[in-house]
Design a protein around this motif. Structure first.
Motif, PDB file in Angstrom:
ATOM      1  N   PRO A 147       0.813  -1.226   0.000  1.00  0.00           N
ATOM      2  CA  PRO A 147       0.000   0.000   0.000  1.00  0.00           C
ATOM      3  C   PRO A 147       0.846   1.276   0.000  1.00  0.00           C
ATOM      4  O   PRO A 147       0.435   2.284  -0.585  1.00  0.00           O
ATOM      5  CB  PRO A 147      -0.793  -0.122   1.311  1.00  0.00           C
ATOM      6  CG  PRO A 147      -0.875  -1.585   1.562  1.00  0.00           C
ATOM      7  CD  PRO A 147       0.437  -2.128   1.098  1.00  0.00           C
ATOM      8  N   MET A 148       2.012   1.218   0.630  1.00  0.00           N
ATOM      9  CA  MET A 148       2.880   2.390   0.708  1.00  0.00           C
ATOM     10  C   MET A 148       3.759   2.546  -0.534  1.00  0.00           C
ATOM     11  O   MET A 148       3.945   3.658  -1.038  1.00  0.00           O
ATOM     12  CB  MET A 148       3.768   2.279   1.954  1.00  0.00           C
ATOM     13  CG  MET A 148       4.783   3.401   2.114  1.00  0.00           C
ATOM     14  SD  MET A 148       4.057   4.977   2.571  1.00  0.00           S
ATOM     15  CE  MET A 148       3.634   4.649   4.281  1.00  0.00           C
ATOM     16  N   GLY A 150       3.767   0.242  -3.482  1.00  0.00           N
ATOM     17  CA  GLY A 150       3.400  -0.415  -4.733  1.00  0.00           C
ATOM     18  C   GLY A 150       4.446  -1.436  -5.125  1.00  0.00           C
ATOM     19  O   GLY A 150       5.031  -2.113  -4.284  1.00  0.00           O
ATOM     20  N   LEU A 245      -0.796   6.981   6.277  1.00  0.00           N
ATOM     21  CA  LEU A 245      -0.672   5.574   5.908  1.00  0.00           C
ATOM     22  C   LEU A 245       0.481   4.917   6.665  1.00  0.00           C
ATOM     23  O   LEU A 245       0.358   3.800   7.172  1.00  0.00           O
ATOM     24  CB  LEU A 245      -0.467   5.456   4.399  1.00  0.00           C
ATOM     25  CG  LEU A 245      -0.431   4.053   3.786  1.00  0.00           C
ATOM     26  CD1 LEU A 245      -1.699   3.290   4.100  1.00  0.00           C
ATOM     27  CD2 LEU A 245      -0.235   4.152   2.278  1.00  0.00           C
ATOM     28  N   ARG A 273      -6.683   0.764   2.771  1.00  0.00           N
ATOM     29  CA  ARG A 273      -7.113   0.626   1.377  1.00  0.00           C
ATOM     30  C   ARG A 273      -7.633   1.951   0.819  1.00  0.00           C
ATOM     31  O   ARG A 273      -7.350   2.303  -0.333  1.00  0.00           O
ATOM     32  CB  ARG A 273      -8.193  -0.462   1.280  1.00  0.00           C
ATOM     33  CG  ARG A 273      -7.671  -1.881   1.511  1.00  0.00           C
ATOM     34  CD  ARG A 273      -8.714  -2.927   1.189  1.00  0.00           C
ATOM     35  NE  ARG A 273      -9.845  -2.877   2.109  1.00  0.00           N
ATOM     36  CZ  ARG A 273      -9.895  -3.516   3.278  1.00  0.00           C
ATOM     37  NH1 ARG A 273      -8.868  -4.232   3.677  1.00  0.00           N
ATOM     38  NH2 ARG A 273     -10.977  -3.426   4.037  1.00  0.00           N
ATOM     39  N   GLU A 276      -4.647   4.280   0.252  1.00  0.00           N
ATOM     40  CA  GLU A 276      -3.880   3.828  -0.905  1.00  0.00           C
ATOM     41  C   GLU A 276      -4.528   4.317  -2.202  1.00  0.00           C
ATOM     42  O   GLU A 276      -3.843   4.856  -3.095  1.00  0.00           O
ATOM     43  CB  GLU A 276      -3.799   2.299  -0.907  1.00  0.00           C
ATOM     44  CG  GLU A 276      -2.997   1.721  -2.071  1.00  0.00           C
ATOM     45  CD  GLU A 276      -2.991   0.210  -2.076  1.00  0.00           C
ATOM     46  OE1 GLU A 276      -2.237  -0.370  -2.876  1.00  0.00           O
ATOM     47  OE2 GLU A 276      -3.752  -0.403  -1.281  1.00  0.00           O
ATOM     48  N   LYS A 277      -5.856   4.171  -2.299  1.00  0.00           N
ATOM     49  CA  LYS A 277      -6.567   4.629  -3.491  1.00  0.00           C
ATOM     50  C   LYS A 277      -6.483   6.150  -3.644  1.00  0.00           C
ATOM     51  O   LYS A 277      -6.263   6.672  -4.742  1.00  0.00           O
ATOM     52  CB  LYS A 277      -8.030   4.196  -3.423  1.00  0.00           C
ATOM     53  CG  LYS A 277      -8.239   2.687  -3.558  1.00  0.00           C
ATOM     54  CD  LYS A 277      -9.712   2.337  -3.409  1.00  0.00           C
ATOM     55  CE  LYS A 277      -9.918   0.827  -3.485  1.00  0.00           C
ATOM     56  NZ  LYS A 277     -11.350   0.466  -3.270  1.00  0.00           N
ATOM     57  N   GLU A 280      -2.967   7.221  -4.793  1.00  0.00           N
ATOM     58  CA  GLU A 280      -2.724   6.902  -6.198  1.00  0.00           C
ATOM     59  C   GLU A 280      -3.498   7.844  -7.119  1.00  0.00           C
ATOM     60  O   GLU A 280      -2.980   8.263  -8.163  1.00  0.00           O
ATOM     61  CB  GLU A 280      -3.088   5.441  -6.468  1.00  0.00           C
ATOM     62  CG  GLU A 280      -2.141   4.464  -5.776  1.00  0.00           C
ATOM     63  CD  GLU A 280      -2.367   3.023  -6.200  1.00  0.00           C
ATOM     64  OE1 GLU A 280      -3.313   2.771  -6.962  1.00  0.00           O
ATOM     65  OE2 GLU A 280      -1.585   2.157  -5.757  1.00  0.00           O
ATOM     66  N   ASP A 328       3.585   3.881  -8.926  1.00  0.00           N
ATOM     67  CA  ASP A 328       4.340   3.193  -7.877  1.00  0.00           C
ATOM     68  C   ASP A 328       5.687   3.851  -7.628  1.00  0.00           C
ATOM     69  O   ASP A 328       6.108   4.017  -6.476  1.00  0.00           O
ATOM     70  CB  ASP A 328       4.545   1.719  -8.250  1.00  0.00           C
ATOM     71  CG  ASP A 328       3.274   0.900  -8.100  1.00  0.00           C
ATOM     72  OD1 ASP A 328       2.309   1.422  -7.509  1.00  0.00           O
ATOM     73  OD2 ASP A 328       3.238  -0.245  -8.572  1.00  0.00           O
ATOM     74  N   LYS A 331       5.334   7.069  -5.769  1.00  0.00           N
ATOM     75  CA  LYS A 331       5.121   6.794  -4.343  1.00  0.00           C
ATOM     76  C   LYS A 331       6.447   6.504  -3.655  1.00  0.00           C
ATOM     77  O   LYS A 331       6.702   6.983  -2.540  1.00  0.00           O
ATOM     78  CB  LYS A 331       4.169   5.601  -4.170  1.00  0.00           C
ATOM     79  CG  LYS A 331       2.720   5.918  -4.493  1.00  0.00           C
ATOM     80  CD  LYS A 331       1.880   4.666  -4.682  1.00  0.00           C
ATOM     81  CE  LYS A 331       1.651   3.911  -3.410  1.00  0.00           C
ATOM     82  NZ  LYS A 331       0.712   2.763  -3.621  1.00  0.00           N
TER      83      LYS A 331
END
Length: 526
Positions: A147-148, A150, A245, A273, A276-277, A280, A328, A331
């Motif tokens: 989640p952090m 990718g 997060l 979750r 994360e969304k 992104e 990713d 991130k």
């Protein structure tokens, strides 16, 4: 008829529960036997370790040792001032320290689902870090960090890692980093203006400041402007959500827990979750905006533009894979590029506050190598005192606490045959405090040990791992070092500072080693 239906439902339910229980037992038995086979291969080579319990391995013992260490800390006053001891491994990672004293610099332990090999021998760590094809990032850790991060460069393996490194690494070469110095200076000057305002607000003489969040904002501003062409204002929401997060994920034992201990509570899992969304989506929005801005540019491309082009031109990536590749790695750069540097800067200021003579040395040197308030890359590369302070801080308080690998195939490291699927862990702070490597003063803050460079600072230079070692050396090393030099040089040139009486020294592990209660200093303008 009605009774028989209910009876049938109960029978089916009972059978389902029995089947699930049987499956779970078989699954764990298979896992246990697999770990036991790996343990036998390691024991045949003379590698010992604590006896594991069925299903849970050494997790119960790790939890008991951690709780005992926590109780000891809670029952004592937090150290401050001259009473600060820099060896925190026995409080933050007490199980590793206890087992190291009992079994030596190499031992094996289990988290129930995975067999681990702990290595803290400098020669073997060097070999481990040189082996890229047979050793990769541990799959279970990578899964929990997804989640952090990718599937970006920090947690990827094999061809995917090679592909990403090829695109990203050139943007952090020193010649490119030198071109970012002006942006870094501007960001630091903004911070200094804020601190000047706080001094004025508190009477015009001194101010008591907790530096951590200010340094995070500064570092986020630098990475946004230097690498992505946008100000911190635009990226503020991304960094805020990444921080949230990180805090949630730090609650779970993602490094050592098995599936029973590793799951987040449903509320936290749902929040992860959602974050994360949201992260992104925010990053993808920034990417699309940057793509429109750069549509007509043919020179002076920044990092985001190069990642875009690299992903788009890679024929192995379809449209969706290309998008995920870009998100990713953004991130990864957002997190690694600002969080670790900000934490390192906080530890630097803590140590400089404890040792004012090093403030004076840096101040004098900056005055000599810089023309007034002008800061340039060449001058910074010559600033020896600030470099030594940073190197010594990263020795005592490396933000990344571990080097971790998983044997993708049977692998030989030194004289040790490491079976496939064994995870290897190295605790960096232990290597950085080994008296046989660093001398009897290994737990003391002595920047002068780096006066002639890393190669002369210790008996085995490969044991210095703040940025890793070998092919997977941190890509942002040059960027982080230059930024730290600018931050410290300008702060020390503007202020005298000491530790606030309210500072509480309590290093903690939250994906990186950070000050639990922040770094609080009292500053006075020169």
């Amino acid at each position: 008829m009605e009774v028989s239906v209910f009876t049938l439902i109960r029978v089916i339910g009972s059978l389902a529960v029995a089947a699930m229980a049987s499956y779970a037992v078989r699954l764990y038995a298979t896992t246990w036997l697999k770990c036991e086979r790996l343990r036998k291969k390691l024991r045949r080579q003379g590698i010992r370790g604590p006896a594991p319990s069925f299903l849970y391995g050494n997790l119960p013992e790790m939890q008991r040792i951690q709780m005992k260490a926590k109780a000891a800390i809670d029952g004592a006053a937090l150290p401050h001032g001259e009473f600060i001891a820099h060896d925190y491994t026995s409080s933050v990672f007490p199980y590793f320290e206890q087992w190291r004293k009992e079994y030596g610099l190499m031992y094996t332990y289990s988290n129930g689902l995975r067999q681990h090999l702990y290595i803290n021998q400098a020669e073997l760590v060097k070999e481990m870090n040189q082996c890229v094809t047979l050793l990769g990032k541990p799959s279970y850790v990578s899964k929990r960090l997804k989640p952090m991060l990718g599937n970006g460069i920090i947690r990827s393996n094999g061809h995917c890692w090679t592909q990403q490194r090829k695109i990203i690494a050139p943007e952090f070469f020193m010649d490119k980093v030198k071109g970012m110095v002006g942006l870094m200076v501007e960001s630091v000057q903004t911070l200094l203006g804020t601190w000047d305002g706080r001094i004025e607000a508190e009477g015009g003489k001194t101010a008591d400041i907790t530096v951590d969040e200010d340094l995070r904002s500064l570092s986020a501003d630098v990475i946004s402007r230097a690498c992505f062409g946008s100000s911190y204002v635009k990226g503020k929401e991304v960094f805020s959500k990444l921080r949230s997060l990180q805090n949630i994920m730090s609650k779970q034992s993602f490094l050592f827990g098995n599936s029973l201990f590793g799951f987040l509570p449903s509320k936290d899992g749902k929040e992860v979750r959602n974050l994360e969304k949201e992260i992104e989506l925010l990053i993808w929005k920034a990417i699309q905006e940057r793509r429109r801005e750069c549509a007509e540019r043919t020179s002076g491309k920044d990092l985001m533009q190069l990642i875009l082009e690299g992903a788009i031109n890679d024929h192995n990536l379809d449209k969706e894979s290309s998008k995920q590749f870009i998100v990713d790695n953004c991130k990864n750069i957002y997190f690694a590029g600002h969080e670790t540097t900000a934490v390192a800067a906080s530890w630097c200021l803590m140590l400089l506050a404890l040792h004012p003579k090093w403030q004076s040395q840096i101040r004098e040197e900056v005055a000599q190598v810089c023309d007034g308030n002008t800061v340039n890359a060449d001058a910074l590369l010559q600033s020896k005192a600030v470099t030594m302070v940073i190197q010594e801080t990263l020795r005592l308080y490396p933000p990344a606490a571990f080097v971790s690998r998983e044997a993708l195939e049977d692998t030989k490291i030194g004289n040790v045959n490491v079976p496939k699927n064994v995870c290897i862990w190295t605790l960096i702070p232990t290597l950085h405090r080994d008296p046989e490597i660093w001398g009897a003063d290994a737990n003391e803050f002595k920047p002068q040990r780096f006066a002639d460079g890393i190669s002369k600072a210790c008996n085995y230079p490969q044991a210095y791992l703040p940025f890793g070692l070998g092919p997977r050396l941190c890509l942002g090393k040059n960027f982080a070092m230059v930024q730290l030099k600018i931050v410290l040089s300008l702060i020390v040139s503007r202020y005298n500072f000491s530790l606030s009486p309210k500072y509480q020294h309590s290093p903690t592990y939250q994906m990186i080693v950070a000050p639990k209660h922040g770094v609080r200093i009292t500053i006075q303008k020169i």
